[in-house]
Design a protein around this motif. Structure first.
Motif, PDB file in Angstrom:
ATOM      1  N   ARG A  19       0.838  -1.207   0.000  1.00 25.63           N
ATOM      2  CA  ARG A  19       0.000   0.000   0.000  1.00 25.63           C
ATOM      3  C   ARG A  19       0.870   1.253   0.000  1.00 25.63           C
ATOM      4  N   PHE A 125     -16.671  -3.392  -6.579  1.00 21.10           N
ATOM      5  CA  PHE A 125     -15.317  -3.484  -6.003  1.00 21.10           C
ATOM      6  C   PHE A 125     -14.667  -4.827  -6.318  1.00 21.10           C
ATOM      7  N   GLY A 126     -15.417  -5.909  -6.166  1.00 22.28           N
ATOM      8  CA  GLY A 126     -14.872  -7.239  -6.395  1.00 22.28           C
ATOM      9  C   GLY A 126     -14.390  -7.435  -7.819  1.00 22.28           C
ATOM     10  N   ARG A 129     -11.118  -5.316  -8.268  1.00 22.50           N
ATOM     11  CA  ARG A 129     -10.007  -5.960  -7.551  1.00 22.50           C
ATOM     12  C   ARG A 129      -9.568  -7.234  -8.268  1.00 22.50           C
ATOM     13  N   MET A 133      -5.842  -8.231 -10.124  1.00 17.51           N
ATOM     14  CA  MET A 133      -5.055  -9.378  -9.683  1.00 17.51           C
ATOM     15  C   MET A 133      -4.816 -10.366 -10.820  1.00 17.51           C
ATOM     16  N   ASP A 141      -2.292  -8.887  -3.776  1.00 15.21           N
ATOM     17  CA  ASP A 141      -3.603  -8.679  -3.146  1.00 15.21           C
ATOM     18  C   ASP A 141      -3.725  -7.273  -2.559  1.00 15.21           C
ATOM     19  N   GLN A 142      -2.737  -6.859  -1.764  1.00 17.09           N
ATOM     20  CA  GLN A 142      -2.829  -5.560  -1.089  1.00 17.09           C
ATOM     21  C   GLN A 142      -2.839  -4.408  -2.080  1.00 17.09           C
ATOM     22  N   ALA A 144      -3.814  -4.529  -5.348  1.00 14.91           N
ATOM     23  CA  ALA A 144      -5.078  -4.555  -6.091  1.00 14.91           C
ATOM     24  C   ALA A 144      -6.221  -4.030  -5.234  1.00 14.91           C
ATOM     25  N   THR A 145      -6.223  -4.399  -3.955  1.00 10.64           N
ATOM     26  CA  THR A 145      -7.277  -3.930  -3.046  1.00 10.64           C
ATOM     27  C   THR A 145      -7.219  -2.414  -2.891  1.00 10.64           C
ATOM     28  N   THR A 146      -6.018  -1.874  -2.706  1.00 13.40           N
ATOM     29  CA  THR A 146      -5.866  -0.429  -2.509  1.00 13.40           C
ATOM     30  C   THR A 146      -6.272   0.347  -3.752  1.00 13.40           C
ATOM     31  N   ALA A 148      -8.326  -0.625  -6.077  1.00 14.04           N
ATOM     32  CA  ALA A 148      -9.788  -0.736  -6.224  1.00 14.04           C
ATOM     33  C   ALA A 148     -10.497   0.205  -5.259  1.00 14.04           C
ATOM     34  N   GLN A 149      -9.982   0.338  -4.036  1.00 12.98           N
ATOM     35  CA  GLN A 149     -10.574   1.263  -3.071  1.00 12.98           C
ATOM     36  C   GLN A 149     -10.454   2.707  -3.550  1.00 12.98           C
TER      37      GLN A 149
END
Length: 579
Positions: A19, A125-126, A129, A133, A141-142, A144-146, A148-149
């Motif tokens: 992140r 979001f899913g 994300r 990935m 993972d971290q 892609a999650t950030t 997407a957020q």
């Protein structure tokens, strides 16, 4: 964005591991990033504006606050470096517009329009994300999650974010491919502009498997969408807005992205009357400010964000006049008349020059398979980065079923006028196909209607051989490149065709096909029994991942020279026809 800039953007995104890396990429500290992601409510991160739709209902626009918008714009630039738009995608693609989209469907006997319901909100979001990935991004993972957020709000892609357009186009890659295949099967033309899907054909009846007209009560007629289309759309994660589905024959007004397509691409008559009225009002009132006040108070009903002032009246008129010219042509009499009138009212206005400069010619290239396209794209990128073929613009499509089916598709395509020049490319390893797709002098064949076919020229380092395929355009060094498991491609001539033994390595081929030039399967190590042959797709993927400069693409230049000659020939023919 240049190819070198794209490469830097791809590398920068690929280097993200945490992140903190994401925060650095978008010019923030980790604390600032956390604040914008978790410290603010959605209402404070985005300004909301509800716009009235022409068809009824309301569309919500969410405009991110300045720091968030700047971060999303950086993310969008890096994602764009990975996206190669298909030839049938016209929304949010540089150099393409509603005019080009409409031109693909003009003139046609039938035009089907399908609208995707809640297009941006349905991308959650899913999905974003998971997209980041998966390939070609492959982000942790971290990370892609950030990301997407950063780009998603309240579990939906916000319409108004600078990152939403490129994300939506990447999400739709599978849908675009599936619908293009369906259109090709039923001899239709397909394009997508954002959430607007359009199919058109010159067949006497529209393919009922795609859509059909049904009589309703009280003399009404409705459109029933075919299950094959509906299934492809739902499997891609979208839903059809049935209320906006339209199937129009040539006898009715056919409208594509706001433009008339029945006989030529044209603006609606209502738009021409509006421009004429604005010019008349300006001339009558005699003052742009006064005319603007009259127009915006009484006639302009568009939605605007709270507190945003109306644009300057002279810019509104100028934009509408230029839109007429862009659609109808800069030499069109109506545009020239409007331009002369505007010149007398606005001294700063300069009409588009006439005669016009020849427009860019984009060749649509059809190949025998996906790997051919991958090699050509990699070669063209490398050669363009070296300053070669600056005007050669290609849109690639894969053929289906091999050279024989591609030849049949070529012949069928030439039966109707094409909106863009089409070039069908064949290997020269099948003599009957080669004879069929070249003219009597052995040159690229002109089938008419701007449809051409050619075979890959044999590169100098392969002569005097008179047969070749795309893998043999590489030098022996690049052809024999091995992957991480030690596998590679082999040439047929490397083996004793009777025993299957390799001429210098302790490997053998169990089954050597008589007419093949390249062996990509069935080669095994004598000592271990391990398979050592590399598939053509794996080889193409290996070449595509290597940095520019590590592969010698000189063997492709004779092929691109032929395409450049075709481009110049088409340009000359068009210029001659215009005179």
């Amino acid at each position: 964005m240049s190819e070198s800039e794209k490469q830097k953007a791809r590398e920068a995104l690929g280097d993200l591991k945490t992140r903190a890396d994401v925060a650095s990429l978008v010019g923030m500290t980790v604390h600032q990033l956390h604040y914008y992601l978790f410290g603010l409510t959605s209402e404070r991160r985005y300004a909301r504006l509800s716009l009235r739709k022409r068809s009824g209902g309301v569309r919500e626009i969410r405009s991110p606050i300045a720091p968030l918008k700047a971060a999303q714009r950086i993310v969008a630039e890096h994602l764009s470096a990975f996206y190669e738009p298909r030839g049938n995608v016209y929304g949010y693609v540089d150099g393409r517009s509603i005019i080009g989209n409409a031109a693909c469907h003009s003139p046609k006997r039938w035009v089907l329009r399908v609208d995707l319901q809640d297009f941006f909100p349905s991308i959650n979001f899913g999905r974003v994300r998971g997209l980041l990935m998966a390939g070609p991004f492959g982000l942790p993972d971290q990370v892609a999650t950030t990301l997407a957020q950063l780009c998603v709000d309240e579990n939906q892609l916000p319409q108004g974010s600078p990152a939403s357009p490129i994300i939506s186009n990447i999400v739709c890659r599978g849908l675009d491919r599936a619908l293009a295949d369906i259109a090709r099967t039923y001899r239709c033309t397909f394009t997508r502009y954002c959430d607007d899907l359009v199919f058109s054909t010159n067949r006497a009846t529209f393919p009922p498997a795609l859509a059909r007209l049904e009589d309703g009560s009280e003399g009404t007629v409705s459109v029933a969408l075919g299950e094959i289309l509906r299934k492809a759309i739902t499997e891609a994660g979208f839903q059809v807005n049935d209320q906006k589905t339209q199937l129009k024959p040539k006898s009715q007004r056919q409208l594509v992205t706001g433009l008339i397509t029945n006989t030529r691409v044209n603006v609606p008559r209502k738009f021409i009357l509006e421009v004429r009225s604005l010019l008349h009002a300006w001339k009558r009132i005699g003052d742009a400010n006064a005319a603007g006040k009259w127009y915006f108070e009484k006639h302009d009903k568009r939605n605007r964000p709270p507190g945003k002032l109306a644009p300057r009246f002279e810019l509104v008129v100028r934009g509408k006049v230029q839109h007429v010219g862009a659609v109808r042509g800069w030499d069109d009499p109506i545009y020239r008349r409007f331009a002369r009138q505007l010149e007398t009212l606005d001294a700063s206005f300069k009409p588009h020059p006439y005669p016009i400069v020849q427009a860019k010619i984009e060749l649509h290239v059809y190949t025998e398979g996906k790997t051919d396209r991958m090699h050509m794209q990699a070669a063209l990128r490398a050669l363009k980065s070296a300053g070669k073929y600056p005007q050669l613009e290609l849109v690639f499509s894969d053929g289906k079923g091999g050279s024989s089916d591609l030849a049949k598709f070529c012949e069928h395509t030439a039966l109707r006028k094409q909106t863009a020049p089409c070039v069908f490319v064949f290997d020269s390893d099948e003599r009957d196909i080669t004879k069929r797709v070249l003219d009597s002098a052995g040159r690229p064949k002109d089938w008419g209607n701007e449809v051409f076919s050619l075979v890959l020229p044999t590169p100098e380092h392969r002569k005097p051989a008179d047969r070749t395929c795309i893998e043999l355009l590489y030098t022996d060094i690049d052809f024999a490149r091995r992957d991480t498991e030690g596998r590679r491609l082999f040439q047929r001539q490397e083996f004793n065709t009777s025993s299957g033994r390799h001429s210098s390595e302790r490997v053998h081929c169990a089954n050597i096909v008589r007419n093949t030039l390249v062996i990509d399967d069935g080669v095994f190590d004598f000592d271990t029994g391990v398979k050592v042959s590399l598939s053509k797709f794996a080889f193409a993927s290996l070449i595509a991942t290597l940095p520019v400069g590590q592969v010698d693409f000189a063997g492709f230049e004779a092929f691109f020279d032929e395409l450049e000659k075709l481009r110049q020939r088409i340009a000359a023919l068009r210029a001659s026809a215009a005179e």
